[in-house]
Design an enzyme around this catalytic site. Structure first.
Site, PDB file in Angstrom:
ATOM      1  N   THR A  71      -5.468   2.549  -7.290  1.00  8.66           N
ATOM      2  CA  THR A  71      -6.770   2.453  -6.609  1.00  8.66           C
ATOM      3  C   THR A  71      -7.604   3.677  -6.949  1.00  8.66           C
ATOM      4  OG1 THR A  71      -5.825   1.118  -4.840  1.00  8.66           O
ATOM      5  CG2 THR A  71      -7.897   2.246  -4.352  1.00  8.66           C
ATOM      6  N   SER A 113       0.818  -1.220   0.000  1.00 11.55           N
ATOM      7  CA  SER A 113       0.000   0.000   0.000  1.00 11.55           C
ATOM      8  C   SER A 113       0.849   1.266   0.000  1.00 11.55           C
ATOM      9  CB  SER A 113      -0.893   0.001   1.247  1.00 11.55           C
ATOM     10  OG  SER A 113      -1.491   1.258   1.434  1.00 11.55           O
ATOM     11  N   TYR A 173      -1.874   5.429  -4.601  1.00  6.26           N
ATOM     12  CA  TYR A 173      -2.845   6.506  -4.491  1.00  6.26           C
ATOM     13  C   TYR A 173      -2.175   7.722  -5.108  1.00  6.26           C
ATOM     14  CZ  TYR A 173      -5.938   4.158  -1.084  1.00  6.26           C
ATOM     15  OH  TYR A 173      -6.820   3.323  -0.460  1.00  6.26           O
ATOM     16  N   HIS A 175     -13.389  -2.132  -2.064  1.00  7.93           N
ATOM     17  CA  HIS A 175     -12.480  -1.667  -1.014  1.00  7.93           C
ATOM     18  C   HIS A 175     -12.869  -2.266   0.346  1.00  7.93           C
ATOM     19  CE1 HIS A 175      -9.443   1.796  -0.793  1.00  7.93           C
ATOM     20  NE2 HIS A 175      -9.431   1.317   0.437  1.00  7.93           N
ATOM     21  N   LYS A 219      -7.686  -0.812  -9.658  1.00 10.17           N
ATOM     22  CA  LYS A 219      -8.393  -1.451  -8.525  1.00 10.17           C
ATOM     23  C   LYS A 219      -9.549  -0.574  -8.056  1.00 10.17           C
ATOM     24  CE  LYS A 219      -7.681  -3.140  -3.786  1.00 10.17           C
ATOM     25  NZ  LYS A 219      -8.176  -2.142  -2.848  1.00 10.17           N
TER      26      LYS A 219
END
Ligand SMILES: Cc1cc2nc3c(=O)[nH]c(=O)nc-3n(C[C@H](O)[C@H](O)[C@H](O)COP(=O)(O)O)c2cc1C
Length: 364
Positions: free
Chosen positions: A169, A119, A143, A263, A239
């Site tokens: 994402t 992440s 992100y 999510h 995603k």
């Protein structure tokens, strides 16, 4: 880890037997804030609950008298061989579960022969996580931050450290309203750092989810996907796709694959379960690109249902956090090994000697 597994001894008296046993085991050991952050979903948590319920609604249809004397769970994703069609979902703040954190999860995934998605909100740098298991395949979840300089630096680090794909994402321009966090007043505890966020905000300790999500670029569109695809020499996986039409747009703008995901029920409450959105997406783009799915995968039989509906692989989220909280790296490894063992048996009982043998006829 020891054969018996972590604190309680896997399979032994009092120890976990299946993934569902883990959350109750750790609920007493985690503080209320981190526990609520890990477990919770948005709003009334209808989507969170439905992610698991939707798997329960589906039925498997085995075929008999198929030679299953030699079963393999192995497969590939985007050409990378993995031991099973189960990979590690991007999960923020893993050192909040256990000091082993993301490096521990990376070693667990490597030992289990599968792939980890790291992440942007990790509590170690992409480089540290890569160094923990240098030979294992990894993807980096991105992100896009308002601060494009920091975003580019994150991407450059991932490329430099041998990550094999970017997972963009797209379902989180802001954090969903996760009311457990509101009730506990959750903020990132002292001593826990998110290097990706620190670079953009100057610090990360003490931030609330709303605080760190406020760093993300809310103006993102398909053009930004296209720009990322052009700028980076790695496959980009999108995603957070819900609608088949968006899966089509993702491919048109250069995505190499899509992940059907809500999510973990943490963004827009009231959307369908991942498994219920999968088939439409597969019908739209399944012939051209690999489609992955997540949300509520807790059993080998859940993996079979996803494969039968056309997924190449699934991502598993919260159980890894519970495994980490229970016994660190060994607990995360236990989660993956347990799922793989279940899947092997389930493939046999379904009459499918490998993931490639699972077809639409196997589920109803
Ligand atoms: C505590 C927590 C943190 C998460 N952090 C991220 C993240 O940083 N980036 C991301 O793309 N998804 C994140 N997700 C979503 C997961 O990648 C995944 O979509 C979801 O957890 C799958 O559902 P499951 O937990 O039911 O397996 C997070 C989920 C949880 C529970």
């Amino acid at each position: 880890m020891s054969d018996g597994g972590g604190a309680g001894g896997a399979g032994g008296a009092g120890g976990p037997v299946s993934l569902r046993d883990l959350q109750p085991l750790v609920e007493g050991t985690l503080d209320a804030g981190p526990l609520g952050y890990f477990a919770g979903g948005a709003g009334d948590e209808r989507t969170l609950v439905d992610n698991e319920a939707a798997f329960a609604r589906r039925r498997l249809m085995p075929r008999v008298l198929v030679d299953v004397s030699d079963v393999s769970t192995a497969t590939t994703v985007l050409g990378t061989p993995i031991s099973m069609p189960v990979i590690v979902a991007p999960l923020a703040l893993q050192r909040m579960a256990h000091p082993d954190g993301e490096p521990g999860t990376a070693r667990a995934a490597a030992a289990a022969g599968t792939l980890m998605t790291v992440s942007t909100l990790a509590t170690a740098t992409a480089r540290e996580i890569a160094a923990a298991a240098p030979d294992a395949p990894r993807w980096f979840q991105l992100y896009v931050l308002k601060d494009r300089g920091v975003t580019h630096a994150l991407v450059d680090e991932a490329v430099d450290c041998g990550y094999r794909a970017l997972v963009l994402t797209v379902d989180a321009p802001r954090a969903g309203r996760r009311e457990r966090d509101v009730r506990t007043g959750f903020a990132v505890p002292p001593g826990i750092e998110m290097p990706g966020v620190t670079a953009a905000a100057g610090h990360s300790g003490g931030l609330t989810p709303a605080g760190f999500f406020s760093l993300l670029d809310e103006s993102l569109t398909w053009k930004d996907l296209e720009a990322l695809v052009e700028a980076v020499d790695l496959p980009v996986i999108v995603k957070g796709v819900h609608a088949a039409a968006d899966a089509r747009l993702a491919l048109q703008h250069g995505a190499a694959a899509v992940i059907v995901s809500n999510h973990g029920g943490r963004q827009l409450d009231g959307v369908p379960a991942g498994i219920d959105m999968l088939e439409d997406v597969v019908q739209e783009v399944g012939g051209e690109a690999e489609v992955l799915v997540d949300g509520g995968v807790r059993r080998g039989t859940d993996v079979l249902k996803a494969l039968a509906l056309g997924a190449r692989a699934v991502l598993v989220g919260r159980p890894l956090l519970w495994g980490l909280a229970w016994d660190g790296e060994a607990g995360a490894r236990w989660v993956l090994d347990t799922l793989r063992a279940e899947l092997e048996l389930d493939l046999m009982l379904l009459g499918a000697p490998s993931p490639a043998h699972v077809s639409r006829h196997h589920v109803r």
